[in-house]
Design an enzyme around this catalytic site. Structure first.
Site, PDB file in Angstrom:
ATOM      1  N   THR A 378      16.869 -50.765   2.061  1.00  0.00           N
ATOM      2  CA  THR A 378      17.638 -50.524   0.840  1.00  0.00           C
ATOM      3  C   THR A 378      18.688 -51.594   0.906  1.00  0.00           C
ATOM      4  O   THR A 378      18.740 -52.344   1.872  1.00  0.00           O
ATOM      5  CB  THR A 378      18.271 -49.104   0.888  1.00  0.00           C
ATOM      6  OG1 THR A 378      17.249 -48.136   0.812  1.00  0.00           O
ATOM      7  CG2 THR A 378      19.276 -48.842  -0.210  1.00  0.00           C
ATOM      8  N   THR A 396      17.606 -49.585  -4.284  1.00  0.00           N
ATOM      9  CA  THR A 396      16.521 -49.572  -3.305  1.00  0.00           C
ATOM     10  C   THR A 396      15.140 -49.553  -3.949  1.00  0.00           C
ATOM     11  O   THR A 396      14.982 -49.159  -5.107  1.00  0.00           O
ATOM     12  CB  THR A 396      16.657 -48.304  -2.417  1.00  0.00           C
ATOM     13  OG1 THR A 396      15.704 -48.350  -1.357  1.00  0.00           O
ATOM     14  CG2 THR A 396      16.436 -47.024  -3.204  1.00  0.00           C
ATOM     15  N   SER A 450      19.945 -40.318  -0.329  1.00  0.00           N
ATOM     16  CA  SER A 450      21.080 -40.325   0.617  1.00  0.00           C
ATOM     17  C   SER A 450      22.042 -41.475   0.340  1.00  0.00           C
ATOM     18  O   SER A 450      23.019 -41.649   1.073  1.00  0.00           O
ATOM     19  CB  SER A 450      20.563 -40.486   2.051  1.00  0.00           C
ATOM     20  OG  SER A 450      19.717 -39.425   2.388  1.00  0.00           O
TER      21      SER A 450
END
Ligand code: DON
Length: 569
Positions: A378, A396, A450
């Site tokens: 990412t 990403t 995340s």
């Protein structure tokens, strides 16, 4: 534009050389950030940082620079920079107001929770993570256009133009990018268009050779001329849907037309008097990081010593608890009720803190749930302009080079972000699958992330811009850069360089970067009941801090991954 680009930063060499001979904890204690008086861009490729810096120097604001940097990264950092993926942008304006742009990929209309099961009802990791069905509807172009329409100052065409030029004229491959591309071609390239895009008729490029991407240049020109319609409609949409049909994918014209980026309210927390601004769902990052910081605020971490056994114990216990909440509650809040307010409250932090023993590891209960795999690619970049506007972007393709599918004729890689949805209803097991309901695939839903692009402020003034790649480790990487600055008074380069730890509830173990803890420290942690794994690198936290005295911008490129660069003016 310079073309082809032949020079690279002295500072980068300095870090690379320093890392070659010194353990990272020594580098962490000696490193200095790049200083500039007006604007700063720190990204995973110095050429993209140059592009953003030039936009700032030409009068663009931080959002303009972030957009131009993002398009340039799609050309020079194909593993994570993208137009075929998605991500998040967190913004703090000079007046202290904040906003977030959510351009996370969405599930196509034909998605359903059991879509990763084969005819026999068996879960297939290959379909979930490595097929045309793993491709989510891309969000990056819509996100950049939305951010530009809402808050950009500079002409859109000017912002896309450097990326077009680099794609057309080519750029010189570094040793690490040539190596990375060769590895990708050998193991994960999925289509003839992918091989054509990144090799010389199947022969990998060598260091110093020029990578030209004419198909990508044409796609970028359509985006330059028509904005989002240059991607989600017309020729590019046709190329994407044809690619999907060839590979048994499910994205249709309707999916592309329906995609929209959303402006959302940021997550707010506080930590020892500092304001923490981060990304809300569908990211789990902001919520989980604020939970951790709320837990840790009740401990005197500075007195324990950085990466001492008691420090690592307390921080990893905070991580364990925030990650358990993440697995239980977090998902796309457009589809599922996420108790954001409760999870980020000081009361919840205090309750979780009270369950931590000073010298004994807790035990994660695998029967509750287990965590799945997230891959390590990412990219994060940080921008601050002359007026103090701050932009934190993490975006990403999910895995390095995403699905490995280049859109034939389009010249860009498609993501495999659908792999961030849970495996299937009830599929939670000890092998690492999760089957809890909140994050199952549904049409138009965004998969849980995340990514944690974040900004720190204090007393109404900007302090720092932080973020990282690294799948689930992202949340912990960002939290530790913030702890290093606030609790240990490190300068931003030291805070970025310092060895990191990671705990994600399950598997129940602490990972510590090489050089991050002595044998005695590991022994003490094991005596408390922790399982410890040493080694590996964690994240790439390209960050900026403001010098509190001079207001200079201090840029810190993370030395863990090659080619990153901090560029100021
Ligand atoms: O959105 C997420 O959390 C993941 N798809 C990010 C993957 C990632 O960070 C890989 N990076 N190095």
């Amino acid at each position: 534009m310079r073309s082809p680009h032949r020079w690279r930063a002295v500072t980068l060499w300095t870090f690379a050389l320093a890392l070659a001979v010194l353990p990272i904890d020594v580098v962490a204690q000696t490193a200095e950030p790049v200083r500039a008086s007006t604007g700063m861009v720190v990204s995973q490729h110095w050429l993209a940082s140059d592009v953003g810096r030039d936009v700032l120097a030409a009068g663009g604001n931080a959002i303009d620079a972030a957009i131009a940097t993002g398009f340039a990264l799609a050309v020079v950092h194909p593993a994570g920079g993208n137009i075929g993926g998605g991500g998040f942008m967190v913004v703090r304006f000079p007046n202290g107001q904040t906003t977030a742009i959510d351009f996370r990929e969405k599930a196509p209309l034909a998605s359903f929770p059991e879509m990763w099961l084969d005819e026999k009802g068996e879960y297939s990791s290959d379909v979930h993570h490595r097929s045309a069905k793993s491709v989510g509807v891309p969000g990056t172009v819509a996100g950049f256009e939305r951010a530009h329409k809402l808050y950009g100052d500079m002409d859109w065409q000017r912002l896309v133009s450097p990326a077009v030029a680099i794609a057309e004229d080519g750029f010189e491959l570094s040793e690490s990018l040539a190596r990375s591309l060769a590895g990708f071609l050998e193991r994960r390239a999925r289509t003839p268009a992918t091989v054509a895009q990144f090799s010389k008729d199947g022969t990998p490029y060598a260091e110093g050779e020029t990578l030209r991407q004419p198909d990508l240049a044409r796609t970028l020109r359509r985006i330059q001329g028509e904005g989002r319609d240059g991607f989600y409609r017309g020729e590019t949409a046709r190329l994407i849907t044809e690619e999907m049909q060839r590979g048994d994918g499910i994205i249709t014209r309707a999916d592309l037309e329906l995609y929209e980026a959303r402006e959302r309210s940021t997550i707010h927390g506080s930590y020892r008097g500092y304001e923490i601004i981060s990304m809300p769902p569908p990211s789990s990052g902001g919520v989980a990081m604020v939970t951790m910081l709320n837990i840790l605020e009740g401990f005197d971490l500075a007195s324990l010593g950085h990466n001492s056994a008691p420090y690592i114990h307390l921080v990893s216990e905070a991580m364990r608890r925030a990650f358990r909440d993440r697995a239980h509650y977090l998902a796309d809040a457009d589809f599922v009720d996420v108790p954001v307010h409760e999870l980020t409250s000081k009361a919840h932090g205090s309750k979780l803190r009270a369950s931590i023993a000073a010298d004994r590891a807790s035990v994660s209960e695998p029967s509750d749930i287990t965590m799945g795999y997230e891959s390590p690619e990412t990219t994060h970049y940080s921008v601050v302009d002359g007026n103090g506007m701050a932009v934190s972007v993490t975006y990403t393709l999910e895995s390095g080079y995403g699905s490995g599918i280049v859109v034939s004729g389009g010249g860009f890689l498609l993501n495999n972000e659908m792999g961030d949805f849970n495996a299937g209803p009830g599929l939670t097991d000890d092998s690492g699958l999760i089957g809890t309901p909140a994050n199952l695939a549904r049409p138009q839903k965004r998969m849980l992330s995340s990514m944690t692009p974040s900004i720190v402020a204090r007393d109404g003034r900007l302090v720092a811009v932080v973020g990282s790649p690294g799948g689930r480790t992202i949340i912990n990487t960002v939290a530790q850069v913030i702890l290093n600055v606030i609790d240990f008074g490190m300068n931003i380069q030291m805070a970025v360089n310092a060895p990191r730890i990671h705990h994600q509830w399950l598997p129940d173990r602490i990972s510590i970067e090489g050089g991050g803890a002595s044998a005695a420290t590991v022994e003490r942690l094991e005596a408390m009941g922790h399982t410890v794994r040493m080694g590996g690198g964690q994240g790439s936290a390209n960050s900026i801090m403001i010098d509190p005295r001079t207001r200079d911008r201090l840029g810190a490129a993370d030395p863990r991954r090659s080619d990153a660069g901090a560029r100021g003016h």
